[in-house]
Scaffold this motif. Structure first.
Motif, short mmCIF file in Angstrom:
data_model
loop_
_atom_site.label_atom_id
_atom_site.label_comp_id
_atom_site.label_asym_id
_atom_site.label_seq_id
_atom_site.Cartn_x
_atom_site.Cartn_y
_atom_site.Cartn_z
N GLY A 8 15.25 -3.38 3.59
CA GLY A 8 14.71 -4.02 2.62
C GLY A 8 12.91 -3.95 2.91
O GLY A 8 11.05 -3.64 2.35
N MET A 9 12.77 -4.54 3.97
CA MET A 9 11.82 -5.45 4.09
C MET A 9 10.29 -4.09 5.51
O MET A 9 9.71 -4.75 4.98
CB MET A 9 11.45 -6.44 5.67
CG MET A 9 12.03 -7.83 5.15
SD MET A 9 10.80 -8.73 3.49
CE MET A 9 9.39 -9.03 4.32
N ALA A 10 11.69 -2.86 5.69
CA ALA A 10 10.86 -2.07 6.09
C ALA A 10 9.86 -1.30 5.14
O ALA A 10 8.96 -0.85 5.55
CB ALA A 10 11.43 -1.10 7.36
N ILE A 11 10.86 -1.32 4.09
CA ILE A 11 9.79 -0.41 2.90
C ILE A 11 8.73 -0.65 2.07
O ILE A 11 7.90 -0.35 2.37
CB ILE A 11 10.77 -0.25 1.72
CG1 ILE A 11 12.38 0.58 1.90
CG2 ILE A 11 10.96 -0.10 0.51
CD1 ILE A 11 13.22 1.01 1.42
N PHE A 12 9.33 -2.96 1.87
CA PHE A 12 8.29 -3.25 1.41
C PHE A 12 6.73 -3.39 2.38
O PHE A 12 5.86 -3.19 1.89
CB PHE A 12 8.74 -4.67 1.65
CG PHE A 12 7.58 -5.87 2.10
CD1 PHE A 12 7.08 -6.40 0.69
CD2 PHE A 12 7.51 -6.58 2.70
CE1 PHE A 12 6.07 -7.33 0.03
CE2 PHE A 12 6.28 -7.03 2.16
CZ PHE A 12 5.62 -7.57 1.16
N GLU A 13 7.33 -3.50 4.04
CA GLU A 13 5.52 -3.35 4.72
C GLU A 13 5.35 -1.75 4.82
O GLU A 13 4.14 -1.85 4.73
CB GLU A 13 6.16 -3.96 6.30
CG GLU A 13 7.12 -5.51 6.55
CD GLU A 13 6.06 -6.01 6.88
OE1 GLU A 13 4.91 -5.58 6.55
OE2 GLU A 13 6.45 -6.73 6.75
N ALA A 14 6.16 -0.38 4.68
CA ALA A 14 5.32 0.07 4.37
C ALA A 14 4.58 0.60 3.64
O ALA A 14 3.12 1.06 3.13
CB ALA A 14 6.60 1.31 4.70
N LEU A 15 5.11 0.24 2.44
CA LEU A 15 4.78 -0.32 0.85
C LEU A 15 3.40 -0.71 0.91
O LEU A 15 2.20 -0.13 0.31
CB LEU A 15 5.25 0.07 -0.35
CG LEU A 15 6.29 1.10 -0.52
CD1 LEU A 15 7.36 -0.32 -1.59
CD2 LEU A 15 6.04 1.80 -1.02
N GLU A 16 3.08 -2.03 1.82
CA GLU A 16 1.73 -3.06 1.66
C GLU A 16 0.84 -2.27 2.61
O GLU A 16 -0.19 -2.19 1.84
CB GLU A 16 2.67 -4.31 1.81
CG GLU A 16 1.15 -5.03 1.64
CD GLU A 16 1.73 -6.44 2.85
OE1 GLU A 16 0.93 -7.66 2.26
OE2 GLU A 16 1.94 -6.09 3.24
N THR A 17 1.12 -1.72 3.34
CA THR A 17 0.93 -1.34 4.23
C THR A 17 -0.42 -0.11 3.77
O THR A 17 -2.03 0.01 4.27
CB THR A 17 0.98 -0.65 5.88
OG1 THR A 17 1.77 -1.81 6.40
CG2 THR A 17 0.16 -0.19 6.46
N ASN A 18 0.10 0.66 2.95
CA ASN A 18 -0.38 1.35 1.93
C ASN A 18 -1.42 1.59 1.37
O ASN A 18 -1.46 2.22 -0.03
CB ASN A 18 1.19 2.80 2.18
CG ASN A 18 0.78 3.23 3.37
OD1 ASN A 18 -0.08 4.83 4.23
ND2 ASN A 18 1.68 2.98 3.79
N ASP A 19 -1.01 0.40 0.42
CA ASP A 19 -1.55 -0.13 -0.34
C ASP A 19 -1.54 -0.31 -1.97
O ASP A 19 -1.98 0.21 -2.84
CB ASP A 19 -3.72 0.48 -0.66
CG ASP A 19 -4.09 -0.17 0.25
OD1 ASP A 19 -3.94 -0.57 1.04
OD2 ASP A 19 -4.85 0.74 1.82
N VAL A 20 -0.13 -0.19 -1.51
CA VAL A 20 0.58 0.30 -2.62
C VAL A 20 0.93 -0.90 -3.30
O VAL A 20 1.83 -1.95 -2.55
CB VAL A 20 2.16 1.00 -2.73
CG1 VAL A 20 2.97 0.81 -4.24
CG2 VAL A 20 2.20 2.52 -2.11
N PRO A 21 0.53 -1.38 -4.42
CA PRO A 21 0.43 -2.55 -5.29
C PRO A 21 1.89 -2.94 -5.31
O PRO A 21 3.32 -2.15 -5.57
CB PRO A 21 -0.14 -2.33 -7.19
CG PRO A 21 -0.78 -1.84 -6.41
CD PRO A 21 -0.04 -0.52 -5.61
#
Length: 210
Positions: free
Chosen positions: A94-107
């Motif tokens: 789950g954290m990997a999904i969170f990290e990927a979104l945040e890294t790609n500037d998804v709010p």
């Protein structure tokens, strides 16, 4: 008002990003499996616990249940006295999904059913929580999922950062189906999170970078 058309992701916390399970504590306190399962199904069960997520104090909850099951009062008291032992950290996938979104500037936002009295432990001990643009905690608002009002409140909070944001821009990830259904009924896109790989696949199908 100009509408921000960016996709916004709203995470549930427990079962998606946090590994929380009363079994972790009560395996130590109740050795017999059948007795333990009975206790967690009939005494300190989800229906009782979620009332604290809705704003009831831990003290009142413990007192009321102890009066009903006086022979189990010591175990009931342990539920919140040793609550931190039920929280085993974060879930890597789950954290990997969170990290990927945040890294790609998804709010990214969080909408959680969580007691106002136990939430500060997570906030203080898991710095990633501060990386959400906002975290809406049911116990603070005295509203819980799947009540439509808590989703409307989340949208209002999102609009402070994304004026004009619309329900169809929101992607909600939760491990409880009724919470997902409630979000969909309000026009949100939503994922019933039972398998992180399937969640990631759905997010990619919606054009999100995970």
């Amino acid at each position: 008002m100009k509408t921000d058309t960016q996709t916004i992701v709203v995470f549930d916390l427990g079962g998606v990003l946090f590994d929380w399970n009363p079994e972790y504590l009560f395996r130590e306190l109740i050795a017999d499996e059948a007795e333990r399962k009975w206790f967690l199904a009939e005494v300190c069960n989800g229906e009782w616990n979620i009332q604290q997520d809705a704003g009831r104090s831990l003290a009142d909850a413990t007192a009321a249940l102890s009066a009903k099951y006086p022979d189990h009062a010591h175990l009931i008291a342990a539920f919140y006295d040793r609550w931190t032992e039920m929280l085993r950290g974060t879930l890597d996938e789950g954290m990997a999904i969170f990290e990927a979104l945040e890294t790609n500037d998804v709010p990214v936002y969080a909408l959680t059913n969580w007691s106002a009295e136990t939430f500060p432990y997570a906030w203080d001990n898991y710095p990633f929580m501060r990386r959400f643009k906002d975290v809406l905690v049911s116990g603070h608002e005295k509203l819980i999922k799947p009540d439509a009002r808590i989703y409307q409140l989340m949208l209002e909070r999102i609009r402070k950062h994304h004026p004009g944001a619309q329900p169809e821009q929101l992607v909600f990830i939760d491990d409880v189906l009724k919470n997902v259904d409630a979000a969909r009924a309000l026009g949100w896109r939503a994922i019933h999170h039972t398998d992180p790989a399937a969640t990631a696949t759905q997010l990619r199908a919606w054009g999100l970078p995970v």
